[in-house]
Design an enzyme around this catalytic site. Structure first.
Site, short mmCIF file in Angstrom:
data_model
loop_
_atom_site.label_atom_id
_atom_site.label_comp_id
_atom_site.label_asym_id
_atom_site.label_seq_id
_atom_site.Cartn_x
_atom_site.Cartn_y
_atom_site.Cartn_z
N HIS A 80 0.81 -1.23 0.00
CA HIS A 80 0.00 0.00 0.00
C HIS A 80 0.84 1.27 0.00
CE1 HIS A 80 -2.35 -3.21 1.94
NE2 HIS A 80 -3.26 -2.78 1.12
N HIS A 130 -6.87 5.07 5.76
CA HIS A 130 -6.40 3.92 4.99
C HIS A 130 -4.88 4.01 4.83
CE1 HIS A 130 -5.66 1.21 1.60
NE2 HIS A 130 -6.74 0.59 2.00
N GLU A 132 -2.87 3.28 2.49
CA GLU A 132 -2.36 3.90 1.25
C GLU A 132 -2.42 5.42 1.37
OE1 GLU A 132 -4.06 2.63 -2.56
OE2 GLU A 132 -3.56 4.60 -3.37
N THR A 171 -5.77 4.60 -5.13
CA THR A 171 -5.87 3.72 -6.31
C THR A 171 -7.07 2.78 -6.29
OG1 THR A 171 -4.49 2.09 -5.21
CG2 THR A 171 -3.37 3.66 -6.67
N SER A 229 -10.03 -4.28 3.36
CA SER A 229 -9.61 -4.17 1.96
C SER A 229 -10.52 -3.17 1.25
CB SER A 229 -9.71 -5.55 1.29
OG SER A 229 -9.73 -5.40 -0.11
N SER A 230 -9.94 -2.03 0.89
CA SER A 230 -10.72 -0.95 0.28
C SER A 230 -11.37 -1.41 -1.02
CB SER A 230 -9.82 0.26 0.04
OG SER A 230 -10.49 1.23 -0.73
S1 SF4 Z 1 -5.09 -2.86 -6.16
FE1 SF4 Z 1 -4.09 -1.71 -7.82
S2 SF4 Z 1 -2.75 -0.24 -6.77
FE2 SF4 Z 1 -3.33 -1.79 -5.25
S3 SF4 Z 1 -1.69 -3.28 -5.35
FE3 SF4 Z 1 -3.26 -3.98 -6.80
S4 SF4 Z 1 -2.62 -3.11 -8.81
FE4 SF4 Z 1 -1.50 -2.02 -7.20
#
Ligand code: SF4
Length: 317
Positions: A80, A130, A132, A171, A229-230
């Site tokens: 993340h 979060h 990230e 993301t 988990s978003s």
């Molecule tokens: S969800 Fe998208 S940003 Fe997150 S780890 Fe997977 S590919 Fe990378």
């Protein structure tokens, strides 16, 4: 014995592991192979208990604070992304640290660093707290990034110079909800600068699109994924918005509330980007035990994205 009721399971594809998660898990496994146990991992490498427990069994030690890692063992940072201060602290302590941050998260980090250097104030669309978001905000000094979550939050922004404003996003957001927030930002700040190509990653976008594709066919949707988990939680929301009367997040088959599936004729199944396929198989098998199941896969796009582990882990010890 009474005959099992018929049920069609629509498996969304793509589903489950994305390239960033796959790479991060492989990195921990490669580090364990190369350096032996224990290998320390700051924060859950990916948001999935099954995956984390499996790596723990192999010798990974998960910690939330870098202070809990000894200086003389390798440490891996989660997919993340981590605040700059954490990476610098590891460097100061001369630790052997490898960053498993997804390259698509790094792209956002690079973007805000560049914008900040160019004098832009940055708005980050994301979920408060979060990991990230903490990692992305932690690329810049405190106060340089304003976090907003909803259309309503746009009204509260007070940039020093609205002509020098830019936005980026987490993301793993809902593609549709984020489009609404971006539209509100652009309505209030017409000069706001956005990313050349959107920050919501390919895996999040594809998994949401595949849920939308199966939604008209199904009475209920099961999303396999973790509470933290978003992208998995967004899949539940996308399913509900697309008309599923019952859309639910389940970490494992044992968490399914079977009473909710009484009288249901069709169920969609998908998995968040950090949920392994073995858990999908487990859920399908649990349905087979209770219903006369027909499985149909609905594939909306073929993914062929792959991220390589860093050379330091690929080279022999
Ligand atoms: S969800 Fe998208 S940003 Fe997150 S780890 Fe997977 S590919 Fe990378």
């Amino acid at each position: 014995m009474a005959a099992k009721p018929p049920l069609t399971l629509y498996l969304a594809a793509p589903r489950g592991f994305c390239a960033g998660v796959d790479r991060a898990i492989k990195m921990v496994e490669m580090a364990l192979e190369k350096f032996g146990a224990p290998v320390y991992v700051r924060h859950e490498i990916v948001h999935n208990r099954f995956v984390v427990d499996g790596l723990r069994d192999k010798g990974a030690v998960f910690v939330e604070d870098l202070d809990d890692c000894p200086d003389d063992r390798p440490v891996i940072f989660s997919a993340h992304g981590s605040p700059k201060s954490v990476i610098e602290a590891a460097r100061t302590r001369d630790m052997f640290a490898v960053d498993a941050v997804c390259p698509l998260v790094t792209k956002v980090h690079m973007e805000i660093i560049r914008l900040h250097r160019q004098g832009f104030e940055i708005v980050l669309i994301g979920h408060k707290g979060h990991v990230e978001v903490l990692g992305t905000m932690g690329q810049l000094p405190p106060g340089a990034v304003s976090l907003i979550e909803t259309v309503e939050d746009v009204a509260g922004l007070a940039p020093a110079d609205p002509g020098k404003l830019a936005y980026v996003t987490q993301t793993t957001l809902s593609v549709d909800d984020t489009a609404e927030v971006i539209a509100a930002l652009k309505a209030r700040f017409p000069a706001i600068l956005g990313p050349g190509k959107e920050d919501i990653c390919y895996a999040t976008t594809n998994r949401q699109a595949s849920v939308k594709a199966i939604a008209p066919k199904i009475d209920a949707l099961v999303v396999i994924g973790a509470e933290n988990s978003s992208n998995s939680k967004r899949l539940v929301e996308v399913g509900a918005k697309a008309g599923c009367d019952y859309a639910v997040l389940v970490p494992r088959a044992a968490d399914i509330d079977w009473a909710k599936f009484d009288g249901v004729a069709s169920v969609g199944i998908t998995a968040g980007a950090s949920a392994p396929e073995v858990l999908v198989t487990e859920v399908v098998d649990a349905f087979r035990a209770r219903f006369d199941v027909t499985v149909e896969t609905v594939e909306t796009v073929v993914e062929n994205v792959e991220f390589k582990a860093p050379r330091i882990l690929r080279e022999p010890a």
